[in-house]
Design a protein around this motif. Structure first.
Motif, PDB file in Angstrom:
ATOM      1  N   ARG A  52      27.217 -66.074  -5.997  1.00 16.64           N
ATOM      2  CA  ARG A  52      28.323 -66.709  -5.295  1.00 16.64           C
ATOM      3  C   ARG A  52      27.850 -68.086  -4.869  1.00 16.64           C
ATOM      4  N   LEU A  53      28.587 -69.101  -5.294  1.00 17.00           N
ATOM      5  CA  LEU A  53      28.258 -70.468  -4.918  1.00 17.00           C
ATOM      6  C   LEU A  53      28.948 -70.801  -3.613  1.00 17.00           C
ATOM      7  N   VAL A  54      28.216 -71.458  -2.707  1.00 17.55           N
ATOM      8  CA  VAL A  54      28.748 -71.779  -1.387  1.00 17.55           C
ATOM      9  C   VAL A  54      28.613 -73.276  -1.138  1.00 17.55           C
ATOM     10  N   TYR A  55      29.735 -73.899  -0.853  1.00 10.24           N
ATOM     11  CA  TYR A  55      29.762 -75.323  -0.504  1.00 10.24           C
ATOM     12  C   TYR A  55      30.504 -75.437   0.825  1.00 10.24           C
ATOM     13  N   GLY A  56      29.783 -75.354   1.905  1.00  7.96           N
ATOM     14  CA  GLY A  56      30.419 -75.349   3.209  1.00  7.96           C
ATOM     15  C   GLY A  56      31.272 -74.104   3.357  1.00  7.96           C
ATOM     16  N   GLY A  57      32.562 -74.299   3.658  1.00  9.71           N
ATOM     17  CA  GLY A  57      33.462 -73.158   3.800  1.00  9.71           C
ATOM     18  C   GLY A  57      34.112 -72.722   2.499  1.00  9.71           C
ATOM     19  N   LEU A  58      33.704 -73.334   1.391  1.00 13.29           N
ATOM     20  CA  LEU A  58      34.240 -72.961   0.079  1.00 13.29           C
ATOM     21  C   LEU A  58      33.240 -72.063  -0.641  1.00 13.29           C
ATOM     22  N   GLU A  59      33.680 -70.849  -0.989  1.00 15.37           N
ATOM     23  CA  GLU A  59      32.828 -69.897  -1.690  1.00 15.37           C
ATOM     24  C   GLU A  59      33.462 -69.535  -3.020  1.00 15.37           C
ATOM     25  N   ILE A  60      32.650 -69.559  -4.081  1.00 14.84           N
ATOM     26  CA  ILE A  60      33.144 -69.289  -5.427  1.00 14.84           C
ATOM     27  C   ILE A  60      32.338 -68.137  -6.014  1.00 14.84           C
ATOM     28  N   ASP A  61      33.002 -67.023  -6.225  1.00 12.12           N
ATOM     29  CA  ASP A  61      32.390 -65.849  -6.845  1.00 12.12           C
ATOM     30  C   ASP A  61      32.589 -65.984  -8.346  1.00 12.12           C
ATOM     31  N   LEU A  62      31.537 -66.366  -9.067  1.00 13.37           N
ATOM     32  CA  LEU A  62      31.657 -66.666 -10.489  1.00 13.37           C
ATOM     33  C   LEU A  62      32.057 -65.437 -11.306  1.00 13.37           C
ATOM     34  N   VAL A  66      37.840 -66.989  -5.263  1.00 14.71           N
ATOM     35  CA  VAL A  66      37.515 -68.177  -4.484  1.00 14.71           C
ATOM     36  C   VAL A  66      37.957 -67.932  -3.043  1.00 14.71           C
ATOM     37  N   TYR A  67      37.084 -68.258  -2.104  1.00 10.66           N
ATOM     38  CA  TYR A  67      37.376 -68.059  -0.691  1.00 10.66           C
ATOM     39  C   TYR A  67      37.331 -69.402   0.046  1.00 10.66           C
ATOM     40  N   ASP A 110      37.255 -70.840   3.719  1.00 10.60           N
ATOM     41  CA  ASP A 110      37.007 -70.453   5.109  1.00 10.60           C
ATOM     42  C   ASP A 110      37.194 -68.951   5.315  1.00 10.60           C
ATOM     43  N   GLY A 111      36.670 -68.183   4.375  1.00  9.33           N
ATOM     44  CA  GLY A 111      36.685 -66.725   4.482  1.00  9.33           C
ATOM     45  C   GLY A 111      37.937 -66.051   3.960  1.00  9.33           C
ATOM     46  N   GLN A 112      38.972 -66.831   3.640  1.00 11.96           N
ATOM     47  CA  GLN A 112      40.214 -66.271   3.130  1.00 11.96           C
ATOM     48  C   GLN A 112      40.291 -66.459   1.615  1.00 11.96           C
ATOM     49  N   ARG A 113      40.639 -65.382   0.910  1.00 15.90           N
ATOM     50  CA  ARG A 113      40.725 -65.470  -0.541  1.00 15.90           C
ATOM     51  C   ARG A 113      41.882 -66.380  -0.954  1.00 15.90           C
ATOM     52  N   ALA A 114      41.593 -67.340  -1.820  1.00 16.24           N
ATOM     53  CA  ALA A 114      42.621 -68.263  -2.294  1.00 16.24           C
ATOM     54  C   ALA A 114      43.412 -67.624  -3.429  1.00 16.24           C
ATOM     55  N   SER A 115      44.715 -67.852  -3.421  1.00 17.12           N
ATOM     56  CA  SER A 115      45.578 -67.354  -4.493  1.00 17.12           C
ATOM     57  C   SER A 115      45.647 -68.428  -5.576  1.00 17.12           C
ATOM     58  N   MET A 116      45.014 -68.152  -6.715  1.00 17.13           N
ATOM     59  CA  MET A 116      44.928 -69.139  -7.785  1.00 17.13           C
ATOM     60  C   MET A 116      45.360 -68.535  -9.110  1.00 17.13           C
ATOM     61  N   THR A 117      45.958 -69.367  -9.960  1.00 15.98           N
ATOM     62  CA  THR A 117      46.302 -68.914 -11.300  1.00 15.98           C
ATOM     63  C   THR A 117      45.023 -68.845 -12.132  1.00 15.98           C
ATOM     64  N   LYS A 145      44.341 -70.265 -14.900  1.00 14.38           N
ATOM     65  CA  LYS A 145      43.959 -71.584 -15.394  1.00 14.38           C
ATOM     66  C   LYS A 145      43.376 -72.444 -14.282  1.00 14.38           C
ATOM     67  N   GLU A 146      43.843 -72.293 -13.054  1.00 13.38           N
ATOM     68  CA  GLU A 146      43.226 -73.000 -11.930  1.00 13.38           C
ATOM     69  C   GLU A 146      41.757 -72.595 -11.807  1.00 13.38           C
ATOM     70  N   TYR A 147      41.500 -71.267 -11.919  1.00 14.91           N
ATOM     71  CA  TYR A 147      40.121 -70.822 -11.801  1.00 14.91           C
ATOM     72  C   TYR A 147      39.291 -71.368 -12.952  1.00 14.91           C
ATOM     73  N   ASP A 148      39.816 -71.321 -14.175  1.00  9.54           N
ATOM     74  CA  ASP A 148      39.079 -71.841 -15.331  1.00  9.54           C
ATOM     75  C   ASP A 148      38.714 -73.304 -15.121  1.00  9.54           C
TER      76      ASP A 148
END
Length: 235
Positions: free
Chosen positions: A133-143, A148-149, A151-158, A160-163
């Motif tokens: 899991r990559l962490v950049y401040g409050g942005l966390e990316i579970d590869l 994607v989180y 500030d601890g909340q899971r982001a709703s992404m399409t 293609k957004e994730y890609d």
């Protein structure tokens, strides 16, 4: 044998697509409307969906959103509407390609092969990812988990957004042109232009909220991912 679901309320269109798909050794299932398609996807696994937009009971966009809640199946949308707005709205719902009616069945099958090839490449890449899991401040990316989180909340992404985010993060700090992003994220044979990239960048920034500034606009060129960038540099 790959499995295809054809969803269209016009029997003639289903028949034409079935003929060409079966010629290329697809196992084909048909649905007459979006509601039937959603139920079929809940009970069966498909490799790709060909989905009409305008249908009774449940339209194609709504059906696609419902299907994405339970399974991530590559989807090509069919529509008589060819305006840029309609295409971009489709991509926002998570579709992989958009074909305007009337269409060439041969071109449609070429797009099917291209979408499946990109999907398989993405899956192989994800299988090779380390569990990190990559962490950049409050942005966390579970590869590996494609989550994607913010500030601890899971982001709703399409998808293609994730890609797009994954590719930007993988090339952190590198200047990436719009053409390069189209080539790597959408594929060589994507039938679109660089406005598609700009629209998805806008969507992605919206999903990242306070960390939108991590995606930096390079005027006249493209974008880069820079977690050390401040908000004043983003356009």
């Amino acid at each position: 044998m790959s499995k295809m679901l054809i969803v269209d309320d016009e029997e003639k269109i289903r028949a034409v697509v079935r003929e060409y798909a079966e010629f290329e050794d697809f196992e084909v299932t048909e649905a007459r409307d979006g509601m039937e398609a959603v139920n079929l996807c809940r009970e069966n696994d498909f490799d790709i969906i060909i989905m009409d937009v305008m249908m009774p009971r449940l339209d194609g966009y709504s059906a696609c959103k419902e299907i994405k809640k339970v399974k991530d199946i590559p989807t090509i949308m069919l529509s008589a509407r060819g305006e840029e707005y309609d295409k971009l709205f489709g991509f926002e719902t998570g579709i992989d390609d958009y074909v305007v009616k009337p269409f060439s069945p041969r071109e449609l099958m070429a797009r099917v092969r291209a979408v499946l090839a990109r999907s398989q490449t993405t899956k192989r890449s994800e299988n090779d990812l380390p569990q990190q899991r990559l962490v950049y401040g409050g942005l966390e990316i579970d590869l590996a988990g494609r989550e994607v989180y913010v500030d601890g909340q899971r982001a709703s992404m399409t998808p293609k957004e994730y890609d797009l985010l994954f590719y930007l993060v993988k090339n952190k700090g590198l200047a990436l042109s719009r053409d390069k992003l189209l080539e790597e994220v959408w594929g060589y044979d994507f039938f679109g232009d660089d406005r598609t990239v700009d629209t998805h960048i806008k969507m992605l920034r919206g999903s990242l909220g306070p960390y939108r500034s991590y995606i930096v606009t390079l005027r006249g060129m493209g974008y880069k991912f820079d977690p050390e960038n401040d908000a004043s540099s983003t356009r």
